[in-house]
Design an enzyme around this catalytic site. Sequence first.
Site, mmCIF file in Angstrom:
data_model
loop_
_atom_site.group_PDB
_atom_site.id
_atom_site.type_symbol
_atom_site.label_atom_id
_atom_site.label_comp_id
_atom_site.label_asym_id
_atom_site.label_seq_id
_atom_site.Cartn_x
_atom_site.Cartn_y
_atom_site.Cartn_z
ATOM 1 N N CYS A 146 38.553 15.309 -0.992
ATOM 2 C CA CYS A 146 38.990 15.839 -2.283
ATOM 3 C C CYS A 146 38.803 17.353 -2.338
ATOM 4 O O CYS A 146 39.541 18.078 -1.701
ATOM 5 C CB CYS A 146 38.270 15.119 -3.420
ATOM 6 S SG CYS A 146 39.059 15.390 -5.021
ATOM 7 N N HIS A 149 39.135 8.981 -1.998
ATOM 8 C CA HIS A 149 37.751 8.592 -2.267
ATOM 9 C C HIS A 149 37.614 7.122 -1.875
ATOM 10 O O HIS A 149 38.370 6.291 -2.343
ATOM 11 C CB HIS A 149 37.425 8.751 -3.761
ATOM 12 C CG HIS A 149 37.496 10.145 -4.240
ATOM 13 N ND1 HIS A 149 36.384 10.884 -4.504
ATOM 14 C CD2 HIS A 149 38.563 10.955 -4.483
ATOM 15 C CE1 HIS A 149 36.744 12.093 -4.916
ATOM 16 N NE2 HIS A 149 38.061 12.156 -4.904
#
Length: 184
Positions: A31, A129
């Site tokens: 991310c 994630h």
Amino acid sequence: MRADLASLRAAGWEAAIARHLRYGGKLIGICGGLQMLGQQLHDPLGLEGEAGSSDGLGWLEMETTLATHKQLTRVSGQLTLAGAAVSGYEIHMGVSTGAALAQPAVRLEDGRCDGAISADGQILATYLHGVFDQPQSLAALLAWAGLAAPQPLDYPAIREAHIEGLADMLQQHLDLTPLAGWLP
């Protein structure tokens, strides 16, 4: 993200990571880590602080511009490293572009590609994630990082056991009777 990058630099991590890579180490960015690994971070609207741009770490040929729409999607696909199944959440407010994305880290089931693997194979970065949550993807990433014989690890089962342990502890040590009156 730009503030996180500034903190990383102030703490001396940029030099430590560069040394790690220089000696053949592997690096995974997830991310914001993906975004920081690029050449530029742009926040023209000041979504995460003062509006402006910052130089990224420059290890992936890409840049990211933060946007108001936050991507939150449950996805699955395969790591491009070994075809290992992977699933999790794509969570980010940035749009990344650049040549590094031509060698993706993940191919999603919906046909999109995600993240990047550097040309030298030392850096893997993704918006996903949960990339470590599936036993097959965890084993593939550990093998990529240099672990000769990764032992199978059932992360979902370990997580469930910890959740059950926490629930047991709460039941043992908390009086939940007052909460019962609030529930329908």
